[in-house]
Design a protein around this motif. Structure first.
Motif, mmCIF file in Angstrom:
data_model
loop_
_atom_site.group_PDB
_atom_site.id
_atom_site.type_symbol
_atom_site.label_atom_id
_atom_site.label_comp_id
_atom_site.label_asym_id
_atom_site.label_seq_id
_atom_site.Cartn_x
_atom_site.Cartn_y
_atom_site.Cartn_z
ATOM 1 N N ALA A 51 -105.399 29.584 40.201
ATOM 2 C CA ALA A 51 -104.586 28.683 39.211
ATOM 3 C C ALA A 51 -104.725 29.246 37.792
ATOM 4 N N ILE A 52 -106.062 29.680 37.317
ATOM 5 C CA ILE A 52 -106.239 30.537 35.931
ATOM 6 C C ILE A 52 -105.384 31.582 35.944
ATOM 7 N N VAL A 53 -105.260 32.457 37.169
ATOM 8 C CA VAL A 53 -104.584 33.751 37.258
ATOM 9 C C VAL A 53 -103.335 33.377 37.222
ATOM 10 N N LEU A 54 -102.465 32.396 38.078
ATOM 11 C CA LEU A 54 -100.998 32.420 38.129
ATOM 12 C C LEU A 54 -100.738 31.856 36.696
ATOM 13 N N SER A 55 -101.201 30.691 36.171
ATOM 14 C CA SER A 55 -100.895 30.199 34.934
ATOM 15 C C SER A 55 -100.854 31.065 33.680
ATOM 16 N N PHE A 56 -101.677 31.759 33.627
ATOM 17 C CA PHE A 56 -101.921 32.877 32.692
ATOM 18 C C PHE A 56 -101.001 34.155 32.791
ATOM 19 N N LEU A 57 -100.865 34.567 33.972
ATOM 20 C CA LEU A 57 -100.115 35.736 33.930
ATOM 21 C C LEU A 57 -98.664 35.404 33.916
ATOM 22 N N LEU A 58 -98.301 34.289 34.431
ATOM 23 C CA LEU A 58 -96.804 33.852 34.641
ATOM 24 C C LEU A 58 -96.224 33.590 32.937
ATOM 25 N N CYS A 59 -97.055 33.287 32.158
ATOM 26 C CA CYS A 59 -96.579 32.895 30.629
ATOM 27 C C CYS A 59 -96.640 34.370 29.807
ATOM 28 N N LEU A 60 -97.351 35.387 30.283
ATOM 29 C CA LEU A 60 -97.074 36.774 29.435
ATOM 30 C C LEU A 60 -95.946 37.292 29.277
ATOM 31 N N PRO A 61 -95.020 37.412 30.415
ATOM 32 C CA PRO A 61 -93.701 37.942 29.887
ATOM 33 C C PRO A 61 -92.717 37.215 29.161
ATOM 34 N N ILE A 62 -93.156 35.719 29.101
ATOM 35 C CA ILE A 62 -92.427 34.861 27.931
ATOM 36 C C ILE A 62 -93.031 34.905 26.755
ATOM 37 N N LEU A 63 -94.178 35.345 26.660
ATOM 38 C CA LEU A 63 -94.997 35.696 25.217
ATOM 39 C C LEU A 63 -94.253 37.228 24.823
ATOM 40 N N HIS A 64 -94.020 37.974 25.704
ATOM 41 C CA HIS A 64 -93.752 39.586 25.374
ATOM 42 C C HIS A 64 -92.234 39.261 24.547
ATOM 43 N N PRO A 187 -105.721 35.375 23.999
ATOM 44 C CA PRO A 187 -107.153 34.587 24.240
ATOM 45 C C PRO A 187 -106.939 33.047 24.180
ATOM 46 N N LEU A 188 -105.858 32.698 23.224
ATOM 47 C CA LEU A 188 -105.515 31.175 23.287
ATOM 48 C C LEU A 188 -104.937 30.806 24.630
ATOM 49 N N PHE A 189 -104.175 31.496 25.151
ATOM 50 C CA PHE A 189 -103.363 31.171 26.340
ATOM 51 C C PHE A 189 -104.220 31.221 27.591
ATOM 52 N N LEU A 190 -105.171 32.294 27.615
ATOM 53 C CA LEU A 190 -106.137 32.278 28.680
ATOM 54 C C LEU A 190 -107.261 31.155 28.535
#
Length: 338
Positions: A51-64, A187-190
């Motif tokens: 759950a941590i993996v998916l929640s964090f990784l999926l938000c990274l493209p949005i942040l980019h 770090p905030l999103f993780l």
């Protein structure tokens, strides 16, 4: 869209996904059954770290695409974190030989270093040392060690989650006050993703993180620390201080076991935090005690390094010596029957 608005969404996503993973684990018999090497006494589902993996990784493209993080950082984190998590996921569901896991860890470390860019000179007591190719060799072993020690330290309820949350939020705070605001987002999103998971993992845990989650946190924290190091050399010492409890306990325990001739990858319960949890008869006490150490002791010292009041190496020594004494007091690396 403001990144601040996405933060609670990531937390809620992790919270919801953990519940679904718990249901999945229970229906597919992915349960950790207590044995002589376990620190828990109740059969508990595992694999919630996905759950941590998916929640964090999926938000990274949005942040980019929102302009908050670079493409290089995005590719570095998604590639290395995804690979390590996938390796851990398959190991959670079956078994992958230690040597092949280690190969995967080193390849993931190489991926991080390729996308991370150049490493600055190492600053020791005010002097700069350009290590050249040695810097990358040390950095590679640092990534692999942090990845594995995080797995070793994920042994009682809530501990690995609390460590990640306090380290990430502490680092984000120190970035912000020192003028490196662009570093705060990962770090905030993780930390937000781990908070959602912690609801289910806080003692008494209703689901365990599993290798997919612990390995993922280890490699991502290593990546974040090297990204910060590339921005300013002082942040390497800051991260080593913030992660001091895990680094000292795991390293002290490993060295004692190696000197005694134990098999490194053999399951054991000889970390200081495991002895402490048995002595106090509580996971919650130990987990909360480490949270207090991180916030009351480690974060203020990391702050002094950040603002330039204390030299990084000196601060690291001041930080680690009491932690080493605590590890020794709780018999880290000792034989369990003692």
């Amino acid at each position: 869209m403001s990144a601040w608005l996405i933060l609670p969404i990531v937390c809620l996503c992790s919270l919801w996904l953990t519940k679904q993973l718990r249901n999945y684990a229970m229906s597919h018999s992915l349960i950790d059954i207590p044995n002589l090497r376990s620190s828990h006494s109740v059969p508990t589902p595992r694999g919630g770290g996905v759950a941590i993996v998916l929640s964090f990784l999926l938000c990274l493209p949005i942040l980019h695409f929102g302009g908050f993080i670079s493409w290089e950082h995005t590719v570095s984190v998604v590639g290395a974190g995804g690979a390590v998590a996938l390796l851990g996921f398959f190991d959670d569901h079956g078994h992958i030989a230690a040597r092949w896991r280690l190969v995967g860890h080193f390849l993931s470390g190489c991926w991080v270093l390729y996308w991370n860019g150049s490493l600055p000179p190492l600053t020791l007591f005010g002097l700069n040392f350009d290590l050249g190719i040695l810097a990358y060799i040390f950095a590679l072993f640092y990534i692999v060690w942090l990845l594995n020690l995080y797995n070793f330290m994920d042994g009682i309820d809530g501990l690995a989650s609390i460590e990640a949350i306090t380290a990430c939020l502490g680092a984000a705070f120190l970035y912000y006050i020192s003028g490196f605001e662009y570093l705060i987002w990962s770090p905030l999103f993780l930390g937000s993703a781990v908070i959602g998971f912690l609801y289910w993992n806080f003692p008494p845990a209703r689901i365990f993180m599993g290798d997919a989650g612990s390995g993922f946190l280890g490699v991502i924290l290593a990546t974040l620390s090297l990204q910060a190091f590339a921005a300013s050399a002082k942040f390497l010492w800051v991260w080593l201080i913030l992660l001091g409890v895990f680094i000292v306990d795991a390293t002290f325990t490993l060295l004692r076991r190696i000197l005694r001739g134990d098999k490194v990858y053999e399951a054991h319960r000889s970390h200081a935090y495991q002895f402490a949890s048995r002595r106090f008869g509580s996971h919650k006490i130990v987990t909360l005690a480490i949270a207090v150490i991180n916030i009351v002791w480690l974060l203020p010292i990391a702050y002094l390094v950040t603002v330039g009041v204390v030299d990084g190496v000196f601060a690291l020594l001041v930080t680690y010596i009491p932690l080493i004494l605590i590890a020794a007091k709780f018999n880290a690396g000792d034989l369990e029957h003692k």
